[in-house]
Design a protein around this motif. Sequence first.
Motif, PDB file in Angstrom:
ATOM      1  N   UNK A   1       0.825  -1.207   0.000  1.00 22.64           N
ATOM      2  CA  UNK A   1       0.000   0.000   0.000  1.00 22.64           C
ATOM      3  C   UNK A   1       0.862   1.261   0.000  1.00 22.64           C
ATOM      4  N   UNK A   2       1.949   1.256   0.776  1.00 21.16           N
ATOM      5  CA  UNK A   2       2.751   2.469   0.952  1.00 21.16           C
ATOM      6  C   UNK A   2       4.031   2.505   0.106  1.00 21.16           C
ATOM      7  N   UNK A   3       4.383   1.460  -0.594  1.00 21.85           N
ATOM      8  CA  UNK A   3       5.709   1.346  -1.203  1.00 21.85           C
ATOM      9  C   UNK A   3       6.048   2.480  -2.173  1.00 21.85           C
ATOM     10  N   UNK A   4       5.046   3.015  -2.871  1.00 16.42           N
ATOM     11  CA  UNK A   4       5.325   4.066  -3.849  1.00 16.42           C
ATOM     12  C   UNK A   4       5.495   5.446  -3.216  1.00 16.42           C
ATOM     13  N   UNK A   5       5.447   5.517  -1.886  1.00 10.50           N
ATOM     14  CA  UNK A   5       5.710   6.781  -1.202  1.00 10.50           C
ATOM     15  C   UNK A   5       7.204   7.012  -0.996  1.00 10.50           C
ATOM     16  N   UNK A   6       8.032   6.014  -1.268  1.00  6.25           N
ATOM     17  CA  UNK A   6       9.479   6.159  -1.098  1.00  6.25           C
ATOM     18  C   UNK A   6      10.036   7.198  -2.058  1.00  6.25           C
ATOM     19  N   UNK A   7      10.807   8.141  -1.525  1.00  6.98           N
ATOM     20  CA  UNK A   7      11.415   9.171  -2.351  1.00  6.98           C
ATOM     21  C   UNK A   7      11.398  10.520  -1.655  1.00  6.98           C
ATOM     22  N   UNK A   8      11.776  11.546  -2.399  1.00  6.04           N
ATOM     23  CA  UNK A   8      11.826  12.903  -1.854  1.00  6.04           C
ATOM     24  C   UNK A   8      10.524  13.633  -2.142  1.00  6.04           C
ATOM     25  N   UNK A   9       9.945  14.199  -1.096  1.00  4.80           N
ATOM     26  CA  UNK A   9       8.725  14.991  -1.205  1.00  4.80           C
ATOM     27  C   UNK A   9       9.099  16.459  -1.006  1.00  4.80           C
ATOM     28  N   UNK A  10       8.894  17.257  -2.048  1.00  9.62           N
ATOM     29  CA  UNK A  10       9.268  18.670  -1.988  1.00  9.62           C
ATOM     30  C   UNK A  10       8.040  19.521  -1.677  1.00  9.62           C
ATOM     31  N   UNK A  11       8.208  20.488  -0.785  1.00  6.18           N
ATOM     32  CA  UNK A  11       7.095  21.349  -0.404  1.00  6.18           C
ATOM     33  C   UNK A  11       7.456  22.810  -0.672  1.00  6.18           C
ATOM     34  N   UNK A  12       6.499  23.545  -1.216  1.00  7.65           N
ATOM     35  CA  UNK A  12       6.646  24.971  -1.491  1.00  7.65           C
ATOM     36  C   UNK A  12       5.514  25.720  -0.803  1.00  7.65           C
ATOM     37  N   UNK A  13       5.856  26.579   0.153  1.00  3.90           N
ATOM     38  CA  UNK A  13       4.842  27.366   0.844  1.00  3.90           C
ATOM     39  C   UNK A  13       5.475  28.546   1.554  1.00  3.90           C
ATOM     40  N   UNK A  14       4.632  29.451   2.041  1.00  2.00           N
ATOM     41  CA  UNK A  14       5.091  30.652   2.728  1.00  2.00           C
ATOM     42  C   UNK A  14       5.070  30.388   4.233  1.00  2.00           C
ATOM     43  N   UNK A  15       6.207  30.452   4.908  1.00  2.51           N
ATOM     44  CA  UNK A  15       6.224  30.255   6.365  1.00  2.51           C
ATOM     45  C   UNK A  15       5.463  31.364   7.075  1.00  2.51           C
ATOM     46  N   UNK A  16       5.066  31.086   8.306  1.00  3.32           N
ATOM     47  CA  UNK A  16       4.280  32.064   9.072  1.00  3.32           C
ATOM     48  C   UNK A  16       5.076  33.321   9.386  1.00  3.32           C
ATOM     49  N   UNK A  17       6.398  33.222   9.407  1.00  2.00           N
ATOM     50  CA  UNK A  17       7.232  34.378   9.757  1.00  2.00           C
ATOM     51  C   UNK A  17       7.891  35.010   8.537  1.00  2.00           C
TER      52      UNK A  17
END
Length: 346
Positions: free
Chosen positions: A155-171
């Motif tokens: 079920x989870x095997x294809x989650x292996x790898x790098x997950x990149x996130x783009x967002x504005x921090x609160x500060x």
Amino acid sequence: SNADTQTKTKTQPNSSDNDNDDDFSELEAECRKEIEQLQLDRERVELKLVDAILPKDDDDYGTDAILEVRAGTGGDEATLFAAELLDAYTKAAKARGWKVDLLGKNATYLGGIKDAILSITANARYTIIPGDDDIHDSAAATGEDLMAPFGPYGYFKFESGVHRVQRVPVNDVRIHTSACSVGVLPSPKEDSTDPASLLPQSELKIETMRASGAGGQHVNTTESAVRITHIPTGVTAAIQDERSQHKNKAKAMKLITARVRNIQREEAARERGATKSSLMGAGDRSERIRTYNFPQDRVTDHRTKETEHGITRLLAGGPQDGLVVTFAPKLRVMSRDELLQQLEGT
């Protein structure tokens, strides 16, 4: 007049012609419906034939999972997103009725995590394999239906790898880019007596030490932390979350066994030439697989080239529209197609 009567008679429709037209329309509709059903049946048979000839990963159906999440580049933002991913995977596993144990977690004071390890265990062993049922025969099947036969690792095997996130921090007012890596390993069965699934004690170096970090008097006086090294490979596993040395050792043994067996599994796959193509990637935790763009509220999987909107919904881990169940069915189809192409090319 007679002329008017004749005109009306000519303009009246012939009831027998209408009946024939209705019969023909009904027959045509029935034929079209039957043809559509035959096409669906043909596709179903073709899928079963393909599944029958393709090599299968037995761990997909009867194996639990060790899931590791580690913050990468991006500082505090990376640790915060790592915590969100960990929570999403926990919810996804629990939505399927699976047991989730936290083997270890290195938390930050902001509520993020530098790294964490989950053990995901099914309540029953999965023995269903594609072709034994008709779940994937229906065009109306949901992602939950399509993923139903698989155990935690599958079920989870294809989650292996790098997950990149783009967002504005609160500060800040600028978009920051950070990353987390995820690794999914087949978990050794806790009740296994098969020597092949156990690591020889002669290959292990087991050390005990005092736990570090927060914990008060317990940290300073009790050598409860355990570190195990697999001498032939140099792979290590360290656990200090429990107050009991015995419990920490059991968790560390489970983790090091999973890591070493995964290395051996990858080496065996390379020897067989069963490496994945460049489209799917190698499936390791160093390869970028997905981008989460919060300003645009979208998640893009770089393997399938598909984008889904609604990050909050995806991270909520719902059984029908969570992160894993949304992308895994498409990735499985892609993986199957590439395996078929490899077979055709040999």
